[in-house]
Design a protein around this motif. Structure first.
Motif: not given
Length: 111
Positions: A29-38
């Protein structure tokens, strides 16, 4: 052959198994959120770097001879030309047909 495990060992094994799964899900979930923000920041940076042209008055389409393979005129109602072209390109891609084999009668935004 019957193996017996004490209840305390089974409980510890179960809790550790659940913990590993939930930690893995939290990391995913953290990886998906970070990629979304990028991706959002890249899109915003690109929008700031290339400001949009001011909205111009609609340009009347001149009556010119149709291009070879053209399927006629398209009536566009309250849709910018760029968006209409993107819609036609997407439809052609999804249907796996060349754009000049399709006939669009009108494009209208449904509000």
């Amino acid at each position: 052959m019957k193996l017996k495990m004490p209840v305390s060992d089974a409980l510890i094994t179960a809790v550790l198994g659940y913990l590993v799964v939930f930690v893995g899900l939290a990391l995913l979930m953290a990886v998906v959120i970070i990629m979304g923000k990028i991706m959002v920041s890249r899109r915003n940076t690109a929008a700031v770097a290339a400001p949009a042209a001011p909205a111009a008055a609609p340009v009347p389409v001149k009556a010119s001879p149709e291009a070879p393979g053209s399927a006629g005129e398209v009536k566009i109602h309250d849709v910018p030309d760029r968006e209409a072209a993107m819609i036609m390109a997407i439809v052609a891609d999804k249907l796996r047909k060349p754009l000049n084999e399709l006939r669009f009668k009108s494009i209208k935004e449904i509000k």
